[in-house]
Structure formats: structure tokens, C-alpha cells
Scaffold this motif. Structure first.
Motif, PDB file in Angstrom:
ATOM      1  N   LYS A 276       6.592   5.937  -1.923  1.00  0.00           N
ATOM      2  CA  LYS A 276       5.299   5.667  -1.110  1.00  0.00           C
ATOM      3  C   LYS A 276       4.280   5.059  -1.993  1.00  0.00           C
ATOM      4  O   LYS A 276       4.097   5.170  -3.056  1.00  0.00           O
ATOM      5  CB  LYS A 276       4.742   6.974  -0.517  1.00  0.00           C
ATOM      6  N   PRO A 277       3.305   4.207  -1.195  1.00  0.00           N
ATOM      7  CA  PRO A 277       2.455   3.541  -2.035  1.00  0.00           C
ATOM      8  C   PRO A 277       1.334   4.461  -2.157  1.00  0.00           C
ATOM      9  O   PRO A 277       0.863   5.362  -1.650  1.00  0.00           O
ATOM     10  CB  PRO A 277       1.748   2.392  -0.789  1.00  0.00           C
ATOM     11  N   VAL A 278       0.881   4.332  -3.564  1.00  0.00           N
ATOM     12  CA  VAL A 278      -0.443   4.883  -3.892  1.00  0.00           C
ATOM     13  C   VAL A 278      -1.641   4.433  -3.593  1.00  0.00           C
ATOM     14  O   VAL A 278      -1.684   3.164  -3.879  1.00  0.00           O
ATOM     15  CB  VAL A 278      -0.301   5.354  -5.353  1.00  0.00           C
ATOM     16  N   PRO A 279      -2.593   4.741  -3.099  1.00  0.00           N
ATOM     17  CA  PRO A 279      -3.993   4.505  -2.709  1.00  0.00           C
ATOM     18  C   PRO A 279      -4.528   3.827  -3.957  1.00  0.00           C
ATOM     19  O   PRO A 279      -4.508   4.416  -4.833  1.00  0.00           O
ATOM     20  CB  PRO A 279      -4.803   5.295  -2.007  1.00  0.00           C
ATOM     21  N   ARG A 280      -5.044   2.431  -3.672  1.00  0.00           N
ATOM     22  CA  ARG A 280      -5.711   1.734  -4.927  1.00  0.00           C
ATOM     23  C   ARG A 280      -7.169   1.441  -4.348  1.00  0.00           C
ATOM     24  O   ARG A 280      -7.506   1.176  -3.321  1.00  0.00           O
ATOM     25  CB  ARG A 280      -4.923   0.444  -5.289  1.00  0.00           C
ATOM     26  N   ARG A 281      -8.010   1.475  -5.375  1.00  0.00           N
ATOM     27  CA  ARG A 281      -9.312   0.877  -5.320  1.00  0.00           C
ATOM     28  C   ARG A 281      -9.829  -0.091  -6.613  1.00  0.00           C
ATOM     29  O   ARG A 281      -9.513   0.364  -7.381  1.00  0.00           O
ATOM     30  CB  ARG A 281     -10.580   2.203  -5.310  1.00  0.00           C
TER      31      ARG A 281
END
Length: 340
Positions: A276-281
Motif C-alpha cells: 500500500k502507498p505510504v503517505p508522504r510530505r
């Protein structure tokens, strides 16, 4: 080769605990000294002699060296966070330089014949995006790197004056965990990219910060040479055996894979491993960071029998994920016992 007891300072920490495993797997007797400021007592096997204390405590170190008839020291104890070193340089010159000098003095006075030092590729500074060799100039870019470079110099000067040989190992980016899940990266508040990304994947963090999108690299993010911690630990054992085989020589060697991945490439690999995609900032550059660090590992390969066994990025991430899941379960069990 005759095997003798090895003192591992910082042996309850991330890299040190893996070195303990690697030494034991090859039959070396091990003793651990750790102040547990960032390490964990449970990370050291129950049958390994453990001493809780500071490497700069000369009386304690002298007693340990004599009591266990120590023949070599692997020195991992120290501070490792680059941005913190910029904010608090005196801490790094104390922990990484001053206390290492005290440890070296204790070793010299006790007649310990071999010393292996945990250094860093950061000593090369803001180098070109090419594999760096040990013959490239060092130009430390931040207090963390300078504190390590200064200790390298202390060792070089010491070896000219005393009958002790040494090996400096310059690490590139260490990641992963023991494939048997016996140890892994366990500290709180880590800044290591893969550790942070997996914590986000498991809900321990809300997202992963990407620091800098404007580096002169293929996608604008920093490029690093990620080495599996078990391969790094194995390099320490081979370095020890090289020092013991030729007591008249000193060594400085890079430990890496001679290939690099950008921050975004690593995060894409994490997405694939966890499914799953890991949230990025996206954020600006961090103080003290450099665009790229890649190892030329020719000297290590030519000097020792070391060969990479875990040099696949997705394997590194999978081993780290296995450990992170185990660590989460361990901490949940501990909390349940406390609340029972």
C-alpha cells in the motif's frame, strides 16, 4: 585463527547488537558495554556478559578489559543524528570524539592489540555523485561527520605511538534487520528513512517527510547507498580477523554496495513491500545533508573475504518490516503486562 574475547561498546544498540550476533555466529566470545541511553538490555543475549556504563569511565573499562582478557574492541557507542549534531555540536564532540579518545586511552593502557571503529561515509562531505573511495579527500560537512573524522585521526596518531592496530569502517546508510528477527532497529524517534517509512506503514506515524526535492540528482531527492545491517556486521568480523592476521597493518575501508537509491525510489519500494502507498510530505532540505553518498567498496572486497549477502533493497525492507512487526507485538505485550 585463535579467537579471543571481543568487547563491543554500544552492543545493546542497533548496529552493535547485530555485531554481537555476527561475532557469536562465527564463534567469537563477546562482552558488551552499553550505557543504555539509546540501546536496550533485551537486545543482548542472556549468555553474553553485559556491563552497564559509560565508555569514558576509565576505571570501569579497565576492570572489564582485565576481567575478560579482552583482545579486541569494536567501538559503536556514540550519537548519530546529523541535524541534532548541527543544533547541539558539543554533544557530538563529547560523545563521539571525547569519549572515544578516553576509550582508546583505556585500550592502550590495557594493551588491547586491536581496535575497530564505527565511522561514517559522512566524513567525505558534499562529494560528487560517484562511488567514493578511501583515497578521496575527507571534508566533513557537519559536526557529526567532523566528530567521527577527529576520532579517525586520534586512532591514526595512536597507532604510530603504541602497539595496537586499528580498522576504521566508514558506513554508508545502514538499514534492515537480522533475517532471523533476532534484532533490529528499536529506538524511538528514528530519522532513518526505511525505519520511518515502515512506522508510517504500520500506523505509528502519520506520514513520511521527504527532505529536499531540489538536489542535483535524477529525481531531486537525496541518493544513498543502503547496506543491510547484517552485511555490515559481517564486515566487522572480517575486519577483526584481518587485523588479527596482520597485526602490523591498519585499515580504513568503506562498507556499502556501490549502488544508490533516491529517497523517492526507496519509498516506492516500501510501497511495494507493504502492499500500500505510504503517505508522504514534502519539505525543504535538512541542515547538514548532502545530495549523494555512494561507496566504492573495492578495498573491503580485496582485503577480506566479505561478500554482500543481502544486497537487495526489497529484502532489506522486508527484513526491517518483519522486525518492526515483531517489535510492535513485543511492546503491546509489555503494555498489557503493565496494565494487568
Amino acid at each position: 585463527m585463535t579467537q579471543f574475547p571481543v568487547l563491543v561498546t554500544g552492543g545493546a544498540g542497533y548496529i552493535g547488537s547485530h555485531a554481537v550476533l555476527a561475532l557469536r555466529d562465527r564463534g567469537w566470545p563477546v562482552v558488551v558495554l552499553d550505557d543504555l541511553s539509546t540501546g536496550f538490555r533485551w537486545a543482548v543475549p542472556d549468555d553474553v556478559p553485559f556491563h552497564h556504563g559509560d565508555v569514558a569511565d576509565g576505571d570501569l573499562v579497565k576492570r572489564i578489559l582485565a576481567e575478560h582478557d579482552i583482545g579486541a574492541i569494536m567501538h559503536f557507542a556514540g550519537s548519530i543524528i546529523v541535524p541534532e549534531s548541527v543544533e547541539n555540536p558539543l554533544k557530538y564532540y563529547d560523545n563521539n570524539t571525547g569519549k572515544s579518545r578516553a576509550m582508546i586511552q583505556s585500550a592502550v593502557e590495557a594493551g588491547v592489540p586491536h581496535f575497530i571503529f564505527s565511522s561514517t561515509a559522512s566524513v567525505y562531505g558534499e562529494a560528487e555523485a560517484k562511488p567514493l573511495s578511501e583515497d578521496d579527500p575527507i571534508q566533513p560537512f557537519n559536526p557529526y561527520a567532523m566528530s567521527k573524522a577527529m576520532t579517525e585521526r586520534v586512532l591514526a596518531d595512536m597507532a604510530k605511538a603504541h602497539p595496537m592496530n586499528y580498522c576504521v569502517l566508514r558506513y554508508f546508510n545502514v538499514a534492515g534487520a537480522d533475517p532471523q528477527a533476532r534484532s533490529g532497529q528499536s529506538g524511538v524517534g528514528s530519522t532513518h528513512l526505511i525505519k520511518v517509512a515502515l512506522e508510517a506503514a504500520l500506523g505509528k506515524r502519520s506520514e513520511v517527510a521527504v527532505f529536499g526535492l531540489d538536489y542535483p540528482t535524477r529525481d531531486g531527492t537525496g541518493i544513498r547507498d543502503y547496506i543491510h545491517v547484517s552485511d555490515l556486521a559481517a564486515a566487522h568480523v572480517h575486519a577483526l580477523e584481518a587485523l588479527a592476521a596482520q597485526p602490523e597493518r591498519n585499515l580504513t575501508m568503506n562498507v556499502g554496495y556501490a549502488k544508490g537509491f533516491s529517497v523517492l525510489e526507496v519509498l516506492d519500494a516500501v510501497d511495494r513491500v507493504v502492499g500500500k502507498p505510504v503517505p508522504r510530505r514534502m519539505e525543504g532540505r535538512r541542515a547538514g545533508d548532502v545530495p549523494a553518498l555512494l561507496a566504492d567498496n573495492t578495498r573491503l572486497l580485496a582485503t577480506t573475504p566479505w561478500q554482500p549477502e543481502h544486497d537487495d533493497l526489497e529484502q532489506i525492507i522486508a527484513d526491517a518490516l518483519r522486525w518492526e512487526t515483531k517489535l510492535q507485538a513485543m511492546r503491546e505485550d509489555e503494555k498489557a503486562r503493565e496494565n494487568a
